[in-house]
Motif scaffolding. Structure first.
Motif, mmCIF file in Angstrom:
data_model
loop_
_atom_site.group_PDB
_atom_site.id
_atom_site.type_symbol
_atom_site.label_atom_id
_atom_site.label_comp_id
_atom_site.label_asym_id
_atom_site.label_seq_id
_atom_site.Cartn_x
_atom_site.Cartn_y
_atom_site.Cartn_z
ATOM 1 N N THR A 35 0.826 -1.199 0.000
ATOM 2 C CA THR A 35 0.000 0.000 0.000
ATOM 3 C C THR A 35 0.861 1.250 0.000
ATOM 4 O OG1 THR A 35 -1.726 -1.171 1.190
ATOM 5 C CG2 THR A 35 -1.829 1.220 1.211
ATOM 6 N N GLU A 36 0.663 2.108 -0.999
ATOM 7 C CA GLU A 36 1.357 3.389 -1.067
ATOM 8 C C GLU A 36 0.631 4.417 -0.192
ATOM 9 O OE1 GLU A 36 4.146 3.785 -2.634
ATOM 10 O OE2 GLU A 36 4.192 1.834 -3.640
ATOM 11 N N LYS A 37 1.350 5.446 0.208
ATOM 12 C CA LYS A 37 0.762 6.444 1.086
ATOM 13 C C LYS A 37 -0.277 7.299 0.374
ATOM 14 C CE LYS A 37 4.412 7.086 4.530
ATOM 15 N NZ LYS A 37 5.386 8.046 5.113
ATOM 16 N N VAL A 38 -1.322 7.610 1.097
ATOM 17 C CA VAL A 38 -2.318 8.589 0.672
ATOM 18 C C VAL A 38 -2.232 9.738 1.674
ATOM 19 C CG1 VAL A 38 -4.770 9.063 0.348
ATOM 20 C CG2 VAL A 38 -3.824 6.835 -0.326
ATOM 21 N N GLN A 39 -2.130 10.961 1.175
ATOM 22 C CA GLN A 39 -1.978 12.125 2.047
ATOM 23 C C GLN A 39 -3.152 13.083 1.858
ATOM 24 O OE1 GLN A 39 0.891 15.650 1.456
ATOM 25 N NE2 GLN A 39 2.007 14.303 2.856
ATOM 26 N N LEU A 40 -3.656 13.576 2.967
ATOM 27 C CA LEU A 40 -4.757 14.542 2.928
ATOM 28 C C LEU A 40 -4.401 15.720 3.820
ATOM 29 C CD1 LEU A 40 -8.526 13.821 3.049
ATOM 30 C CD2 LEU A 40 -7.552 15.452 4.661
ATOM 31 N N GLN A 41 -4.480 16.926 3.261
ATOM 32 C CA GLN A 41 -4.240 18.139 4.037
ATOM 33 C C GLN A 41 -5.529 18.945 4.140
ATOM 34 O OE1 GLN A 41 -1.474 21.100 2.492
ATOM 35 N NE2 GLN A 41 -0.996 21.812 4.564
ATOM 36 N N GLN A 42 -5.973 19.168 5.367
ATOM 37 C CA GLN A 42 -7.115 20.035 5.617
ATOM 38 C C GLN A 42 -6.669 21.483 5.431
ATOM 39 O OE1 GLN A 42 -10.366 19.762 6.280
ATOM 40 N NE2 GLN A 42 -10.590 21.946 6.576
ATOM 41 N N ILE A 43 -7.321 22.209 4.549
ATOM 42 C CA ILE A 43 -6.989 23.622 4.340
ATOM 43 C C ILE A 43 -7.905 24.485 5.209
ATOM 44 C CG2 ILE A 43 -6.714 25.478 2.678
ATOM 45 C CD1 ILE A 43 -4.718 23.144 2.321
ATOM 46 N N ASN A 281 -16.242 5.940 21.773
ATOM 47 C CA ASN A 281 -15.050 5.090 21.722
ATOM 48 C C ASN A 281 -14.635 4.744 20.292
ATOM 49 O OD1 ASN A 281 -12.922 3.775 23.054
ATOM 50 N ND2 ASN A 281 -13.968 1.797 22.973
ATOM 51 N N ILE A 282 -14.729 5.741 19.409
ATOM 52 C CA ILE A 282 -14.279 5.544 18.025
ATOM 53 C C ILE A 282 -13.156 6.534 17.683
ATOM 54 C CG2 ILE A 282 -16.435 4.537 17.150
ATOM 55 C CD1 ILE A 282 -17.142 7.343 16.057
ATOM 56 N N GLN A 283 -12.526 7.098 18.705
ATOM 57 C CA GLN A 283 -11.509 8.124 18.470
ATOM 58 C C GLN A 283 -10.316 7.593 17.675
ATOM 59 O OE1 GLN A 283 -12.487 7.000 21.428
ATOM 60 N NE2 GLN A 283 -10.718 6.389 22.679
ATOM 61 N N ASP A 284 -10.039 6.298 17.760
ATOM 62 C CA ASP A 284 -8.919 5.730 16.990
ATOM 63 C C ASP A 284 -9.260 5.574 15.517
ATOM 64 O OD1 ASP A 284 -7.470 5.578 19.309
ATOM 65 O OD2 ASP A 284 -7.901 3.462 19.674
ATOM 66 N N ARG A 285 -10.522 5.701 15.164
ATOM 67 C CA ARG A 285 -10.979 5.537 13.793
ATOM 68 C C ARG A 285 -11.239 6.861 13.097
ATOM 69 N NH1 ARG A 285 -14.606 1.580 13.087
ATOM 70 N NH2 ARG A 285 -14.526 2.274 10.924
ATOM 71 N N VAL A 286 -11.254 7.955 13.849
ATOM 72 C CA VAL A 286 -11.718 9.239 13.315
ATOM 73 C C VAL A 286 -10.628 10.301 13.449
ATOM 74 C CG1 VAL A 286 -13.474 11.045 13.449
ATOM 75 C CG2 VAL A 286 -14.098 8.663 13.936
ATOM 76 N N GLU A 287 -10.253 10.891 12.322
ATOM 77 C CA GLU A 287 -9.328 12.029 12.299
ATOM 78 C C GLU A 287 -10.142 13.316 12.192
ATOM 79 O OE1 GLU A 287 -6.097 11.986 12.598
ATOM 80 O OE2 GLU A 287 -5.530 9.895 12.185
ATOM 81 N N ILE A 288 -9.791 14.299 13.030
ATOM 82 C CA ILE A 288 -10.473 15.598 13.012
ATOM 83 C C ILE A 288 -9.387 16.661 12.869
ATOM 84 C CG2 ILE A 288 -12.159 17.079 14.180
ATOM 85 C CD1 ILE A 288 -12.910 14.610 15.906
ATOM 86 N N PRO A 289 -8.816 16.814 11.677
ATOM 87 C CA PRO A 289 -7.646 17.687 11.531
ATOM 88 C C PRO A 289 -7.987 19.168 11.632
ATOM 89 C CG PRO A 289 -8.319 16.809 9.399
ATOM 90 C CD PRO A 289 -9.148 16.114 10.426
ATOM 91 N N GLU A 290 -7.091 19.908 12.277
ATOM 92 C CA GLU A 290 -7.201 21.364 12.305
ATOM 93 C C GLU A 290 -6.814 21.911 10.938
ATOM 94 O OE1 GLU A 290 -8.305 23.255 14.673
ATOM 95 O OE2 GLU A 290 -8.482 21.775 16.275
ATOM 96 N N ASP A 291 -7.180 23.149 10.671
ATOM 97 C CA ASP A 291 -6.795 23.784 9.406
ATOM 98 C C ASP A 291 -5.268 23.792 9.272
ATOM 99 O OD1 ASP A 291 -9.467 24.213 8.988
ATOM 100 O OD2 ASP A 291 -9.400 26.366 9.401
ATOM 101 N N GLY A 292 -4.795 23.354 8.102
ATOM 102 C CA GLY A 292 -3.361 23.289 7.838
ATOM 103 C C GLY A 292 -2.740 21.958 8.164
ATOM 104 N N ALA A 293 -3.423 21.103 8.927
ATOM 105 C CA ALA A 293 -2.852 19.829 9.350
ATOM 106 C C ALA A 293 -2.935 18.804 8.231
ATOM 107 C CB ALA A 293 -3.561 19.300 10.590
ATOM 108 N N THR A 294 -1.983 17.852 8.247
ATOM 109 C CA THR A 294 -1.907 16.790 7.249
ATOM 110 C C THR A 294 -2.022 15.437 7.931
ATOM 111 O OG1 THR A 294 -0.504 18.117 5.786
ATOM 112 C CG2 THR A 294 -0.440 15.733 5.480
#
Length: 297
Positions: A35-43, A281-294
């Protein structure tokens, strides 16, 4: 040793050497399963950069400075001016490295005047239908493409998915239905990469279940700000309960939440969502990125 015996020994040695070499060399199927990396940046808001198979897509660019536009009339907290916060980086940094743009629909908070001025006019740009494509072409863009079903770009397959930008009660009124309009989601696929489902501006409907069943995504990007109109119960996009439903419906998927804290009619904050996913109890499954975070997968 006879010549025949010597030949036999050499053949055996060659066979063992070849077998060892093959054992150390990854097969094509092994290489493809890596599996190659997939990157997501919250703007900010629903504006996200997705780098997938070494191709970077800018999703729903809203690039104006804080407070540029009045609040959306007839929506929750319409007295506030949009966007509510500044971009976390200069506009040129948002656009840096972008290979293509995807506009899921042309509401101001997904495709604003600043984006129309700053996005290069020749960049490949995907829309959901001919109407949106015609509008964006009229704004001077020369490489506009309609994602009618699926398309290939930069080694990535883009699959269009459906939904509804509000409840049936809202769409029963012609004026409200026209205001809300259509919106699409997109599924990203490429060999060796986790399938990513960008759900888009929709409430949970059969189309969402169908996309989850058909594509079995390992990454789900949810617009989760629970945006509200003034005179209706319910929301025009998803919220915290939909995040939980996604986690339950797709137990092998990681969920990334976006479209929060930046527009007047968002009724759910990141902080509220963090507390909710902890409670469930789903915090390990859910990303909540701040603006600018990747985040990377």
């Amino acid at each position: 040793m006879t010549i025949k015996a010597l030949a036999s020994s050499l053949a055996l040695a060659l066979s063992l050497t070849t077998s060892a070499a093959l054992a150390q060399t990854p097969t094509a199927s092994t290489q493809q399963s890596a599996t190659e990396k997939v990157q997501l940046q919250q703007i900010r808001n629903a504006t996200v950069k997705i780098t997938y198979a070494d191709t970077t897509f800018l999703i729903d660019p809203m690039l104006a400075k804080k407070g540029t536009y009045p609040g959306f009339e007839g929506t929750y907290r319409s007295e506030l001016r949009n966007p509510l916060v500044e971009l976390p980086m200069p506009e040129q940094d948002v656009l840096a490295g972008v290979d293509a743009v995807i506009v899921t629909h042309t509401h101001l908070d997904h495709w604003d005047d600043a984006a129309q001025a700053l996005v290069p006019k020749e960049i490949p740009l995907y829309t959901q239908n001919d109407a949106d494509a015609g509008l964006i072409r009229s704004q001077g863009f020369t490489n506009v493409r309609v994602l009618s079903d699926k398309a290939e770009f930069g080694g990535v397959t883009l699959n269009k998915t459906g939904g509804q930008h509000g409840t049936d009660e809202m769409y029963a009124l012609d004026e409200v239905a026209k205001f809300l309009g259509d919106a699409m989601g997109v599924v990203f696929q490429a060999p060796g990469h986790k399938t990513l489902y960008l759900v888009g501006d929709t409430v949970w409907r059969d189309e969402v279940d169908q996309a989850l069943a058909q594509y079995e995504p390992q990454i789900i990007v949810l617009n989760a700000g629970y945006a509200m109109l003034s005179d209706f119960d319910g929301s025009i996009i998803m919220g915290k309960e939909d995040v939980l439903r996604a986690a339950q419906t797709a137990p092998n998927a990681q969920i990334v939440t976006t479209h929060m804290d930046a527009i007047n009619h968002m009724a759910q904050t990141r902080q509220e969502l963090r507390e909710y996913v902890q409670e469930k109890n789903i915090q390990d499954r859910v990303e909540i990125p701040e603006d600018g975070a990747t985040v990377e997968f």
